[in-house]
Design a protein around this motif. Structure first.
Motif, short mmCIF file in Angstrom:
data_model
loop_
_atom_site.label_atom_id
_atom_site.label_comp_id
_atom_site.label_asym_id
_atom_site.label_seq_id
_atom_site.Cartn_x
_atom_site.Cartn_y
_atom_site.Cartn_z
N ALA A 343 0.81 -1.22 0.00
CA ALA A 343 0.00 0.00 0.00
C ALA A 343 0.84 1.27 0.00
CB ALA A 343 -0.95 -0.01 1.20
N PHE A 344 2.17 1.15 0.03
CA PHE A 344 3.04 2.32 -0.11
C PHE A 344 3.26 2.69 -1.58
CE2 PHE A 344 3.91 1.05 4.18
CZ PHE A 344 4.33 2.18 4.85
N VAL A 345 2.82 1.85 -2.50
CA VAL A 345 3.02 2.09 -3.93
C VAL A 345 2.58 3.48 -4.38
CG1 VAL A 345 1.97 1.45 -6.16
CG2 VAL A 345 3.19 -0.26 -4.82
N PRO A 346 1.44 4.03 -3.89
CA PRO A 346 1.02 5.35 -4.35
C PRO A 346 2.02 6.48 -4.10
CG PRO A 346 -0.83 4.21 -3.36
CD PRO A 346 0.38 3.38 -3.08
N LEU A 347 3.05 6.25 -3.28
CA LEU A 347 4.10 7.26 -3.15
C LEU A 347 4.69 7.62 -4.50
CD1 LEU A 347 6.22 6.22 -0.01
CD2 LEU A 347 4.97 8.36 -0.31
N SER A 348 4.83 6.62 -5.38
CA SER A 348 5.41 6.86 -6.71
C SER A 348 4.51 7.71 -7.59
CB SER A 348 5.70 5.52 -7.41
OG SER A 348 6.62 4.75 -6.67
N GLY A 349 3.23 7.77 -7.26
CA GLY A 349 2.33 8.66 -7.98
C GLY A 349 2.15 9.99 -7.27
N LEU A 350 2.35 10.01 -5.95
CA LEU A 350 2.17 11.24 -5.17
C LEU A 350 3.33 12.20 -5.33
CD1 LEU A 350 0.68 12.91 -2.99
CD2 LEU A 350 1.81 11.48 -1.26
N VAL A 351 4.55 11.69 -5.25
CA VAL A 351 5.73 12.57 -5.27
C VAL A 351 5.83 13.38 -6.56
CG1 VAL A 351 8.25 12.54 -5.32
CG2 VAL A 351 7.04 11.28 -3.55
N PRO A 352 5.57 12.81 -7.75
CA PRO A 352 5.61 13.66 -8.95
C PRO A 352 4.58 14.77 -8.94
CG PRO A 352 5.75 11.34 -9.55
CD PRO A 352 5.39 11.39 -8.09
N GLN A 353 3.48 14.60 -8.22
CA GLN A 353 2.48 15.67 -8.12
C GLN A 353 2.90 16.74 -7.11
OE1 GLN A 353 -1.77 14.35 -8.22
NE2 GLN A 353 -0.89 12.30 -8.09
N ILE A 354 3.68 16.34 -6.11
CA ILE A 354 4.21 17.32 -5.16
C ILE A 354 5.25 18.21 -5.82
CG2 ILE A 354 5.62 17.54 -3.07
CD1 ILE A 354 4.22 15.08 -1.96
N CYS A 355 6.04 17.63 -6.74
CA CYS A 355 7.08 18.38 -7.47
C CYS A 355 6.87 18.22 -8.97
CB CYS A 355 8.46 17.88 -7.08
SG CYS A 355 8.87 18.08 -5.36
N PRO A 356 5.83 18.83 -9.55
CA PRO A 356 5.54 18.61 -10.97
C PRO A 356 6.60 19.17 -11.91
CG PRO A 356 4.15 20.36 -10.09
CD PRO A 356 4.86 19.74 -8.92
N LYS A 357 7.42 20.12 -11.44
CA LYS A 357 8.49 20.66 -12.28
C LYS A 357 9.76 19.82 -12.22
CE LYS A 357 7.12 25.54 -11.92
NZ LYS A 357 7.61 26.90 -11.57
N GLU A 358 9.87 18.94 -11.23
CA GLU A 358 11.10 18.18 -11.03
C GLU A 358 10.79 16.72 -10.74
OE1 GLU A 358 14.33 20.52 -8.89
OE2 GLU A 358 12.52 21.36 -8.01
N LYS A 359 10.04 16.11 -11.63
CA LYS A 359 9.58 14.75 -11.37
C LYS A 359 10.74 13.76 -11.26
CE LYS A 359 4.97 15.22 -13.41
NZ LYS A 359 4.04 14.72 -14.44
N ALA A 360 11.70 13.86 -12.16
CA ALA A 360 12.82 12.92 -12.13
C ALA A 360 13.61 13.06 -10.84
CB ALA A 360 13.73 13.13 -13.34
N ALA A 361 13.87 14.31 -10.43
CA ALA A 361 14.61 14.53 -9.20
C ALA A 361 13.84 14.01 -7.99
CB ALA A 361 14.90 16.03 -9.02
N ALA A 362 12.53 14.23 -7.99
CA ALA A 362 11.71 13.75 -6.88
C ALA A 362 11.69 12.23 -6.83
CB ALA A 362 10.29 14.30 -7.00
N LEU A 363 11.59 11.60 -8.00
CA LEU A 363 11.58 10.14 -8.03
C LEU A 363 12.95 9.56 -7.69
CD1 LEU A 363 9.32 9.46 -11.14
CD2 LEU A 363 8.83 8.89 -8.76
N SER A 364 14.02 10.32 -7.96
CA SER A 364 15.34 9.83 -7.57
C SER A 364 15.46 9.79 -6.05
CB SER A 364 16.45 10.72 -8.17
OG SER A 364 16.49 11.99 -7.55
#
Length: 439
Positions: A343-364
């Protein structure tokens, strides 16, 4: 204009189940790649020990490999910003294939431990570049409304291959062709999966640099680290992601002896129970992503993930302990545990929305947390097992999940991020802008 002309196109089957249609073959290729990567998971350690490598040397091999995985998990983000996810995936595939050949020819075949150590460590850079490069591609090409489902399918393919179907493939192949040939078959699966993903997926965003042209290389790499303090929510998400799977890696250390010596299971029963836990995990990876698109990403992570895991960890320990030899009850407890960790999987969808200008950096940052969990879990066992034994470890992890639940209260999408996404959508612009212009 006829009615047929004004109706929107009917969504494909892939889109109806949450897979972005242009990336469909990427998911198929990722599954094959991770099956190949997971083939050795269940038998590499005993194989090396049976061929003269000490248990301590094998532990060192896996430890250094884990460090390489952590570094590569972080690098996947800034490199995708710099070169595009597709090129990063090609590099990951190339590293895995070349250094697996060197590992087998110069290390395993000759019994040279130094060659094994070098080749296997460098090979550890391969799969995160391929897998997490594709995760960045997903974030770049998927609408925000579908990110939860897409992230669920990513983790479904990832963990479905490593270790679930990879170990199953090995269990079938080894009796037929032997252990060494099975290593080579894993190489074939990795290459096949890589080629399927990279040759058949033609979505254009993945082939291009994601960062703005005026952002320097230094800005891209430093930005992927400085985002942890410039956007503190990414740092919090990284901590939550580390806690997520740390218990899994700790349980691989302490639970085999617990179930075989204390609960009274045979080794085959323990392995079957482990397979059930991972099967539950991959199925709920998918379900939690889809649920997040309906209920909200943070809600699923907080309640089903953090609170659920704080409960499921002690359940997975005390239920089998109270019912010695009862496989059904142990399996039900394991299914509950696997589901809550998923159930932690949605973190991968949440973080890009928190930082929409820096999705790759946020996912890193999330990748760094995922890599850290591979050594944090065993480290907790090493540091605290002498305190209260396995029971003490269980309550440490239960407390950590409760702490993660408190941290998720901070993981709301900022107003400026929502406004950026709204304006970009209104202008019809690409919602992915790579790393922000950080100098």
């Amino acid at each position: 204009m006829t009615q047929t002309e004004i109706l929107p196109p009917r969504p494909s089957i892939a889109e109806r189940i949450g897979i972005p249609r242009p990336l469909l073959w990427g998911f198929v290729g990722l599954l094959l790649f991770m099956i190949g990567d997971g083939v050795e998971a269940g038998y590499l350690a005993p194989y090396l020990e049976n061929h003269g490598v000490s248990a301590r040397a094998v532990a060192l091999l896996f430890t250094v490999y884990g460090v390489a995985v952590s570094i590569s998990s972080w690098l996947s983000g800034p490199l995708s910003d710099l070169w595009g996810p597709k090129r990063v995936m090609w590099i990951g595939l190339g590293i895995w294939a070349v250094f697996e050949v060197l590992f087998l020819l110069l290390g395993v075949s000759t019994g040279s431990y130094p060659a094994m150590l070098v080749a296997y460590t460098v090979r550890g850079l391969g799969y995160p570049l391929f897998a997490y490069g594709f995760l960045v591609w997903i974030a770049a090409a998927t609408p925000p409304r579908q990110l939860g489902s897409a992230a669920g399918w990513f983790w479904f393919a990832f963990s479905g291959g490593l270790p679930t179907l990879g170990s199953l493939f090995a269990s079938v192949a080894i009796p037929v062709v032997g252990e060494v040939t099975t290593f080579w078959l894993s190489l074939g699966l990795v290459i096949a999966g890589g080629l399927v993903a990279l040759l058949l997926t033609r979505e254009p965003r993945g082939a291009a640099r994601l960062a703005a042209r005026d952002v320097s290389v230094r800005g891209i790499f430093f930005g992927s680290i400085s985002i942890l303090w410039r956007e503190p929510k990414t740092f919090v998400a990284m901590i939550v992601r580390t806690i997520d799977t740390a218990s899994e890696y700790a349980f691989l250390v302490i639970m085999p002896a617990f179930f075989t010596r204390v609960v009274g299971f045979s080794l085959p029963q323990w392995l079957q129970l482990l397979s059930i836990v991972f099967l539950s995990n991959i199925l709920f990876n998918l379900a939690s992503g889809m649920l997040a698109d309906r209920l909200g990403h943070r809600t699923v992570v907080s309640i089903a993930g953090c609170l659920g895991s704080a409960i499921s960890v002690p359940v997975f320990y005390y239920v089998p302990l109270a019912h010695h030899g009862n496989f059904l009850l142990a399996a039900l407890a394991g299914i509950f545990y696997g589901a809550t960790v998923a159930a932690f999987v949605p973190l991968s969808g949440l973080v890009p929305q928190i930082c929409p200008k820096e999705k790759a950096a946020a996912l890193s940052a999330l990748g760094l947390g995922a890599g850290a969990s591979t050594w944090v879990g065993p480290a907790i066992v090493t540091w605290f097992e002498s305190w209260r034994g396995i029971e003490g470890i269980i309550w440490i992890f239960s407390g950590l999940y409760a702490f993660a639940g408190l941290l998720t209260l901070y993981l709301s999408i900022p107003t400026h991020a929502r406004e950026h996404t709204r304006r970009a959508r209104a202008r019809g612009e690409d919602l992915y802008e790579g790393t922000a212009a950080f100098h």
